[in-house]
Design a protein around this motif. Structure first.
Motif, PDB file in Angstrom:
ATOM      1  N   ASP A  20       0.819  -1.213   0.000  1.00  0.00           N
ATOM      2  CA  ASP A  20       0.000   0.000   0.000  1.00  0.00           C
ATOM      3  C   ASP A  20       0.851   1.260   0.000  1.00  0.00           C
ATOM      4  O   ASP A  20       0.367   2.342  -0.351  1.00  0.00           O
ATOM      5  N   TYR A  21       2.111   1.130   0.393  1.00  0.00           N
ATOM      6  CA  TYR A  21       2.980   2.298   0.479  1.00  0.00           C
ATOM      7  C   TYR A  21       3.797   2.537  -0.793  1.00  0.00           C
ATOM      8  O   TYR A  21       4.616   3.449  -0.843  1.00  0.00           O
ATOM      9  N   ALA A  22       3.581   1.736  -1.826  1.00  0.00           N
ATOM     10  CA  ALA A  22       4.291   1.952  -3.096  1.00  0.00           C
ATOM     11  C   ALA A  22       3.833   3.268  -3.722  1.00  0.00           C
ATOM     12  O   ALA A  22       2.643   3.596  -3.718  1.00  0.00           O
ATOM     13  N   LEU A  23       4.769   4.018  -4.267  1.00  0.00           N
ATOM     14  CA  LEU A  23       4.445   5.292  -4.894  1.00  0.00           C
ATOM     15  C   LEU A  23       3.663   5.068  -6.182  1.00  0.00           C
ATOM     16  O   LEU A  23       3.796   4.050  -6.851  1.00  0.00           O
ATOM     17  N   SER A  24       2.871   6.055  -6.531  1.00  0.00           N
ATOM     18  CA  SER A  24       2.195   6.032  -7.826  1.00  0.00           C
ATOM     19  C   SER A  24       3.046   6.708  -8.891  1.00  0.00           C
ATOM     20  O   SER A  24       2.850   6.484 -10.088  1.00  0.00           O
ATOM     21  N   ASP A  25       4.008   7.558  -8.468  1.00  0.00           N
ATOM     22  CA  ASP A  25       4.911   8.225  -9.409  1.00  0.00           C
ATOM     23  C   ASP A  25       6.266   8.398  -8.744  1.00  0.00           C
ATOM     24  O   ASP A  25       6.395   9.215  -7.822  1.00  0.00           O
ATOM     25  N   PRO A  26       7.277   7.628  -9.147  1.00  0.00           N
ATOM     26  CA  PRO A  26       7.243   6.600 -10.193  1.00  0.00           C
ATOM     27  C   PRO A  26       6.454   5.372  -9.748  1.00  0.00           C
ATOM     28  O   PRO A  26       6.476   5.017  -8.556  1.00  0.00           O
ATOM     29  N   ASN A  27       5.781   4.773 -10.695  1.00  0.00           N
ATOM     30  CA  ASN A  27       4.839   3.710 -10.405  1.00  0.00           C
ATOM     31  C   ASN A  27       5.516   2.507  -9.744  1.00  0.00           C
ATOM     32  O   ASN A  27       6.340   1.837 -10.355  1.00  0.00           O
ATOM     33  N   GLY A  28       5.148   2.267  -8.488  1.00  0.00           N
ATOM     34  CA  GLY A  28       5.580   1.053  -7.827  1.00  0.00           C
ATOM     35  C   GLY A  28       6.808   1.155  -6.971  1.00  0.00           C
ATOM     36  O   GLY A  28       7.194   0.161  -6.329  1.00  0.00           O
TER      37      GLY A  28
END
Length: 236
Positions: A20-28
């Protein structure tokens, strides 16, 4: 809960943060730091995470959403490739030349960008190979290595890392032969990580991160034959 916090991994722990803490930008992008020890890399793959970074960058760990996967039974073979396959121009082997494959992937002549397969990554994955977790598929034209791919396997889960070719269709044959071999052993998913045009043309599809994690969990808990990754020649 979704957050844009970025985690630095502890040197003392192999635990990765929630996806859930993975960034959306950069993706993942999920975490930074840590090391490339076999124990940490295996823990990462078990968690659905993989390392990917350029020379001079900190180690970066990724969990993209969506995730690219290939169902082996759905691999796409167009008419041109089918005609090529019928000629049987190549021989395909497993785990006969891991070092040569990863070296070729790191400096394949078709690359347009700087390779992310650094010397540290090569060392790390060669250690994983020696431990029985990293595997190579080799495509030969007589005695010349003309294509191949490598990746990491944990039980019934296989994550493809990179491929190369020096003769037309050699990388396609590597992926097709691997898919057929996995199916023979009851395995029907290859984790392709991030979609690209080549993978899409071979039948790869994008699914949600959670859908991927569900499929991956089942694959990791799958019992597989000891024959799966022994050095051998495989048919295609």
């Amino acid at each position: 809960m979704t957050s844009q916090a970025l985690y630095w991994l502890s040197d003392e722990s192999l635990t990765f943060p929630s996806h859930d803490y993975a960034l959306s930008d950069p993706n993942g992008l999920l975490a930074l730091g840590g090391d490339l020890s076999p124990q940490r890399i295996i823990a990462a793959y078990k968690h659905g995470v993989f390392p990917w970074f350029n020379e001079g960058d900190p180690i970066m760990w990724w969990s993209p959403n969506p995730r690219a996967i290939l169902h082996c039974e759905d691999i796409h073979v167009n008419r041109t490739l089918a005609k090529f396959i019928r000629k049987r121009p190549f021989t395909v082997t497993i785990n006969n030349a891991f070092s040569e494959v990863i070296d070729a992937c790191s400096d394949a002549p078709f690359r347009q960008e700087e390779s992310w397969i650094t010397s540290d990554m090569i060392t790390a994955y060669e250690q994983l190979h020696q431990l029985g977790f990293a595997h190579s598929i080799e495509v030969w034209q007589e005695d010349a290595l003309v294509g191949g791919l490598y990746g990491v396997a944990i039980n019934g889960y296989f994550s493809g890392e990179s491929m190369f070719y020096s003769q037309a269709n050699a990388s396609k044959i590597a992926l097709f032969a691997l898919s057929k071999h996995l199916l023979l052993h009851g395995i029907n998913m290859i984790d392709c990580q991030i979609q690209n045009d080549f993978l899409a043309s071979m039948g790869s599809q994008e699914i949600s991160r959670q859908h991927f994690l569900n499929q991956q969990s089942a694959a990791i808990n799958q019992t597989v034959s000891s024959e799966l990754w022994r050095p051998q020649t495989i048919s295609y």
